[in-house]
Design an enzyme around this catalytic site. Sequence first.
Site, PDB file in Angstrom:
ATOM      1  N   GLY A  30       0.833  -1.196   0.000  1.00  0.00           N
ATOM      2  CA  GLY A  30       0.000   0.000   0.000  1.00  0.00           C
ATOM      3  C   GLY A  30       0.862   1.238   0.000  1.00  0.00           C
ATOM      4  O   GLY A  30       2.080   1.172   0.061  1.00  0.00           O
ATOM      5  N   GLY A  32       0.792   5.657   1.253  1.00  0.00           N
ATOM      6  CA  GLY A  32       0.109   6.743   1.937  1.00  0.00           C
ATOM      7  C   GLY A  32       0.693   8.067   1.533  1.00  0.00           C
ATOM      8  O   GLY A  32       1.356   8.190   0.507  1.00  0.00           O
ATOM      9  N   GLY A  33       0.474   9.074   2.403  1.00  0.00           N
ATOM     10  CA  GLY A  33       0.897  10.422   2.056  1.00  0.00           C
ATOM     11  C   GLY A  33       2.395  10.598   1.974  1.00  0.00           C
ATOM     12  O   GLY A  33       2.868  11.455   1.255  1.00  0.00           O
ATOM     13  N   GLY A  35       4.853   7.729   1.890  1.00  0.00           N
ATOM     14  CA  GLY A  35       5.665   6.542   1.673  1.00  0.00           C
ATOM     15  C   GLY A  35       4.927   5.389   1.035  1.00  0.00           C
ATOM     16  O   GLY A  35       3.698   5.360   0.981  1.00  0.00           O
ATOM     17  N   VAL A  37       4.615   1.195   1.220  1.00  0.00           N
ATOM     18  CA  VAL A  37       4.869   0.069   2.113  1.00  0.00           C
ATOM     19  C   VAL A  37       4.955  -1.206   1.286  1.00  0.00           C
ATOM     20  O   VAL A  37       4.068  -1.488   0.472  1.00  0.00           O
ATOM     21  CB  VAL A  37       3.769  -0.069   3.186  1.00  0.00           C
ATOM     22  N   LYS A  52       8.771   0.388   4.763  1.00  0.00           N
ATOM     23  CA  LYS A  52       8.208   1.655   4.287  1.00  0.00           C
ATOM     24  C   LYS A  52       9.336   2.522   3.775  1.00  0.00           C
ATOM     25  O   LYS A  52      10.317   2.767   4.483  1.00  0.00           O
ATOM     26  CB  LYS A  52       7.457   2.371   5.419  1.00  0.00           C
ATOM     27  N   ASP A 146      -3.827  11.378  13.992  1.00  0.00           N
ATOM     28  CA  ASP A 146      -4.501  10.861  12.797  1.00  0.00           C
ATOM     29  C   ASP A 146      -5.137   9.495  13.099  1.00  0.00           C
ATOM     30  O   ASP A 146      -4.985   8.547  12.335  1.00  0.00           O
ATOM     31  CB  ASP A 146      -3.514  10.751  11.626  1.00  0.00           C
TER      32      ASP A 146
END
Length: 287
Positions: A30, A32-33, A35, A37, A52, A146
């Site tokens: 997956g 994210g903002g 990095g 993974v 990551k 978060d």
Amino acid sequence: DSASFTDGLSDEEQEDVDPPHRYSKQRELGRGGNGVVIAALDRKMQRPVALKIDHAGQTDRSDQLRFLREARVTGQLNHPNVMPVYDIGADPRGHLFFTMKEVSGHSLSQRLKEGTAGSLVERLLVFRQVCNAIAFAHSRGVLHRDIKPANVMMGEFGEVLVVDWGLCKVVGETVEDFEALTQGVSYDELETRLGEVAGTPAYMAPEQALGDVDRLDNRTDIYALGALLYALITGQAPFKGEVEQVLDRVIKGEFLSPRALDPAGVPRELDAIVQRAMSLNPIHRYQ
């Protein structure tokens, strides 16, 4: 032979991401903002890990500092419900990376969407473990900032792990403290990092939505825990709509109570807990 570190990445990303030799057999899990993974095998320890790595081509210094800080702060939170960090470093091309425990399972967000998060009692037991993780972080002076279903991992063997501490804030952190974690940064960079409106709008406390950094404290996470509990008992986030609309409603404290959505299915006690945790004024939340 082991698979390439860049399996699953685009041609452009493969040009920019070069692995540390210690890790192999990677596939993307997956992104994210800040990095990507990747599932990896730690050749030295002969164990699977989640690696990551900062986004290919990422050159913004503040993003790199936040990435590095996420790894080091998380690595100091040694708790059963916090994702453990094993290693940190940089690949031959200078991309920062850190490795974590690989968990076989899905995020709470995915479980709720698929209807596989279990009964109400089972969901409350998951929530209690999330609370334990956040309580421990608070005892170490760390705010997550978060908390949301997507940042809670549920393993196949009962593990519950709070992940993605990239937006965390260390209470009382000074420029010197930040320099110790990031090996040098200017005061302006510290202020920019702390002053931005960061987080997920539907789970964000009003003071966070306003970017009021000076008001952020443990009760900011308490609000987000209330919003998480809202999602656990109703199956949906407390706020929906366009980002600006959601932020406006968060700042005004305008949301339907869980019992307003489901009068028969939501116990009064849980409804009261959610509403107190999500109080507009931090003074009225759990302290």
